[in-house]
Design an enzyme around this catalytic site. Sequence first.
Site, PDB file in Angstrom:
ATOM      1  N   ASN A   1      51.371  42.693  16.359  1.00 18.13           N
ATOM      2  CA  ASN A   1      50.944  41.597  15.487  1.00 18.13           C
ATOM      3  C   ASN A   1      52.083  41.123  14.596  1.00 18.13           C
ATOM      4  O   ASN A   1      52.957  41.905  14.219  1.00 18.13           O
ATOM      5  CB  ASN A   1      49.763  42.045  14.611  1.00 18.13           C
ATOM      6  CG  ASN A   1      48.537  42.330  15.452  1.00 18.13           C
ATOM      7  OD1 ASN A   1      48.479  41.936  16.610  1.00 18.13           O
ATOM      8  ND2 ASN A   1      47.575  43.022  14.881  1.00 18.13           N
TER       9      ASN A   1
ATOM     10  N   HIS B   1      56.961  42.278  17.582  1.00 19.10           N
ATOM     11  CA  HIS B   1      57.035  40.830  17.807  1.00 19.10           C
ATOM     12  C   HIS B   1      57.404  40.046  16.560  1.00 19.10           C
ATOM     13  O   HIS B   1      57.119  38.854  16.474  1.00 19.10           O
ATOM     14  CB  HIS B   1      55.703  40.328  18.387  1.00 19.10           C
ATOM     15  CG  HIS B   1      55.409  40.880  19.764  1.00 19.10           C
ATOM     16  ND1 HIS B   1      54.175  40.877  20.345  1.00 19.10           N
ATOM     17  CD2 HIS B   1      56.239  41.456  20.675  1.00 19.10           C
ATOM     18  CE1 HIS B   1      54.241  41.430  21.557  1.00 19.10           C
ATOM     19  NE2 HIS B   1      55.476  41.801  21.775  1.00 19.10           N
TER      20      HIS B   1
ATOM     21  N   THR C   1      44.205  45.679  21.808  1.00 18.38           N
ATOM     22  CA  THR C   1      45.170  44.913  22.597  1.00 18.38           C
ATOM     23  C   THR C   1      44.665  44.792  24.024  1.00 18.38           C
ATOM     24  O   THR C   1      44.070  45.728  24.560  1.00 18.38           O
ATOM     25  CB  THR C   1      46.592  45.526  22.536  1.00 18.38           C
ATOM     26  OG1 THR C   1      47.405  44.909  23.530  1.00 18.38           O
ATOM     27  CG2 THR C   1      46.614  47.026  22.730  1.00 18.38           C
TER      28      THR C   1
ATOM     29  N   ASN D   1      38.533  49.365  21.806  1.00 17.81           N
ATOM     30  CA  ASN D   1      38.423  47.938  22.114  1.00 17.81           C
ATOM     31  C   ASN D   1      36.980  47.696  22.540  1.00 17.81           C
ATOM     32  O   ASN D   1      36.447  48.474  23.332  1.00 17.81           O
ATOM     33  CB  ASN D   1      39.391  47.603  23.276  1.00 17.81           C
ATOM     34  CG  ASN D   1      39.632  46.109  23.431  1.00 17.81           C
ATOM     35  OD1 ASN D   1      38.703  45.322  23.421  1.00 17.81           O
ATOM     36  ND2 ASN D   1      40.890  45.743  23.570  1.00 17.81           N
ATOM     37  N   PRO D   2      36.337  46.641  22.047  1.00 16.61           N
ATOM     38  CA  PRO D   2      34.953  46.417  22.492  1.00 16.61           C
ATOM     39  C   PRO D   2      34.862  46.058  23.968  1.00 16.61           C
ATOM     40  O   PRO D   2      33.791  46.140  24.563  1.00 16.61           O
ATOM     41  CB  PRO D   2      34.463  45.250  21.623  1.00 16.61           C
ATOM     42  CG  PRO D   2      35.584  44.837  20.760  1.00 16.61           C
ATOM     43  CD  PRO D   2      36.786  45.679  21.034  1.00 16.61           C
ATOM     44  N   GLU D   3      35.999  45.646  24.545  1.00 15.97           N
ATOM     45  CA  GLU D   3      35.963  45.221  25.953  1.00 15.97           C
ATOM     46  C   GLU D   3      36.820  46.104  26.850  1.00 15.97           C
ATOM     47  O   GLU D   3      37.765  46.733  26.380  1.00 15.97           O
ATOM     48  CB  GLU D   3      36.472  43.781  26.059  1.00 15.97           C
ATOM     49  CG  GLU D   3      35.477  42.786  25.512  1.00 15.97           C
ATOM     50  CD  GLU D   3      36.007  41.368  25.514  1.00 15.97           C
ATOM     51  OE1 GLU D   3      36.912  41.069  26.323  1.00 15.97           O
ATOM     52  OE2 GLU D   3      35.515  40.588  24.694  1.00 15.97           O
TER      53      GLU D   3
HETATM   54  P1  NAD Z   1      45.061  39.578  22.883  1.00 17.28           P
HETATM   55  O1  NAD Z   1      44.597  38.379  22.131  1.00 17.28           O
HETATM   56  O2  NAD Z   1      45.599  39.408  24.243  1.00 17.28           O
HETATM   57  O3  NAD Z   1      43.881  40.661  22.981  1.00 17.28           O
HETATM   58  C1  NAD Z   1      43.109  41.024  21.889  1.00 17.28           C
HETATM   59  C2  NAD Z   1      42.262  42.218  22.291  1.00 17.28           C
HETATM   60  O4  NAD Z   1      41.549  42.629  21.131  1.00 17.28           O
HETATM   61  C3  NAD Z   1      41.233  41.937  23.383  1.00 17.28           C
HETATM   62  O5  NAD Z   1      41.335  42.935  24.373  1.00 17.28           O
HETATM   63  C4  NAD Z   1      39.890  42.022  22.645  1.00 17.28           C
HETATM   64  O6  NAD Z   1      38.863  42.568  23.449  1.00 17.28           O
HETATM   65  C5  NAD Z   1      40.244  42.965  21.506  1.00 17.28           C
HETATM   66  N1  NAD Z   1      39.407  42.853  20.316  1.00 17.28           N
HETATM   67  C6  NAD Z   1      38.752  41.759  19.827  1.00 17.28           C
HETATM   68  N2  NAD Z   1      38.113  42.071  18.688  1.00 17.28           N
HETATM   69  C7  NAD Z   1      38.366  43.389  18.452  1.00 17.28           C
HETATM   70  C8  NAD Z   1      37.992  44.285  17.407  1.00 17.28           C
HETATM   71  N3  NAD Z   1      37.215  43.895  16.383  1.00 17.28           N
HETATM   72  N4  NAD Z   1      38.437  45.570  17.479  1.00 17.28           N
HETATM   73  C9  NAD Z   1      39.222  45.983  18.516  1.00 17.28           C
HETATM   74  N5  NAD Z   1      39.597  45.171  19.513  1.00 17.28           N
HETATM   75  C10 NAD Z   1      39.186  43.885  19.483  1.00 17.28           C
HETATM   76  O7  NAD Z   1      46.112  40.279  21.905  1.00 17.28           O
HETATM   77  P2  NAD Z   1      47.363  41.221  22.168  1.00 17.28           P
HETATM   78  O8  NAD Z   1      47.048  42.239  23.206  1.00 17.28           O
HETATM   79  O9  NAD Z   1      47.805  41.648  20.821  1.00 17.28           O
HETATM   80  O10 NAD Z   1      48.495  40.287  22.830  1.00 17.28           O
HETATM   81  C11 NAD Z   1      48.691  38.959  22.558  1.00 17.28           C
HETATM   82  C12 NAD Z   1      49.983  38.588  21.818  1.00 17.28           C
HETATM   83  O11 NAD Z   1      49.591  37.681  20.805  1.00 17.28           O
HETATM   84  C13 NAD Z   1      50.684  39.683  21.078  1.00 17.28           C
HETATM   85  O12 NAD Z   1      52.020  39.564  21.390  1.00 17.28           O
HETATM   86  C14 NAD Z   1      50.513  39.380  19.588  1.00 17.28           C
HETATM   87  O13 NAD Z   1      51.757  39.474  18.931  1.00 17.28           O
HETATM   88  C15 NAD Z   1      50.125  37.953  19.524  1.00 17.28           C
HETATM   89  N6  NAD Z   1      49.086  37.624  18.516  1.00 17.28           N
HETATM   90  C16 NAD Z   1      49.175  38.161  17.253  1.00 17.28           C
HETATM   91  C17 NAD Z   1      48.168  37.888  16.317  1.00 17.28           C
HETATM   92  C18 NAD Z   1      48.284  38.503  14.949  1.00 17.28           C
HETATM   93  O14 NAD Z   1      49.392  38.752  14.467  1.00 17.28           O
HETATM   94  N7  NAD Z   1      47.161  38.810  14.280  1.00 17.28           N
HETATM   95  C19 NAD Z   1      47.082  37.070  16.637  1.00 17.28           C
HETATM   96  C20 NAD Z   1      47.028  36.534  17.933  1.00 17.28           C
HETATM   97  C21 NAD Z   1      48.025  36.835  18.861  1.00 17.28           C
END
Ligand code: NAD
Length: 244
Positions: free
Chosen positions: A102, A119, A187, A212-214
Amino acid sequence: MIQITAKLASKLKSCNSVCVLTGAGISAESGVPTFRGPEGLWSKFKPEELANVQAFLANPALVWEWYRYRKTLLKNVSPNPAHIALVKMEKHFKDFTLVTQNVDNLHARAGSHKVLCLHGNIDKNYCMTCAKDFNDANLAQTTVPKCDCGGLVRPGVVWFGESLPTQTFEEAESAARRSQLFLCIGTSAVVYPAASLPLIAKECGSYVVEINPEVTELSAIADESIFEKAGVALPQLVDIIPKN
Ligand code: NAD
Ligand code: ZN
């Protein structure tokens, strides 16, 4: 209440070395959209199409508008119980490494002292020509901020197609290798090389647990999957760690 297996409970109670990898899902309960969730106005753009250097050079105003929207959104959210649970874990384990994909800075804002940000950090910006750093406060408020040297200023995050900070990734890899327990939280486990960390940990004999919920790419490989929200599951894991 979640079911905590005897194996996981014993790891939490007695192991020394823990590595945690977090993704966008850990911040979802703070109100930060994941890239998969609906993002209103921005849902018509794929993040991959905006978060890359070609897109930035082709249309810096559009990419800056997206980042300004995300920066503003983040200033108005707070860490949630999952971030706070990880602060407690950092205090307990002798060897604890928190690695995040994140860019939202919420682990540091919750009070985690050492965070390996694979990142980058959305609070930072730098000049593409001379590499000078800019924080949000000293960033020109023009549509596309420029440096004194005339170079374009860009957000301080790692975009699709760019390499990760080498030393930070090496530290994360080494923590994954020596861990006895590896937690992979929120993730989708598809963005490499971050997604290789739980696989490396598993190869080195660590006990890999996904929260992870999924179902994700990791589910078939993990020793356990806890299909629950991070903000619900993590505080319950912390509760069984003996207080010291
Ligand atoms: P992703 O969006 O691909 O996946 C998110 C995952 O989180 C999913 O598998 C989903 O099922 C799960 N999820 C949703 N709600 C949840 C909860 N309450 N508790 C636990 N799990 C939950 O994200 P990723 O795998 O981090 O990869 C995407 C890229 O996007 C990364 O490189 C990241 O840096 C970036 N990103 C960062 C942010 C941030 O900084 N908050 C936000 C969006 C994307
Ligand atoms: Zn410059």
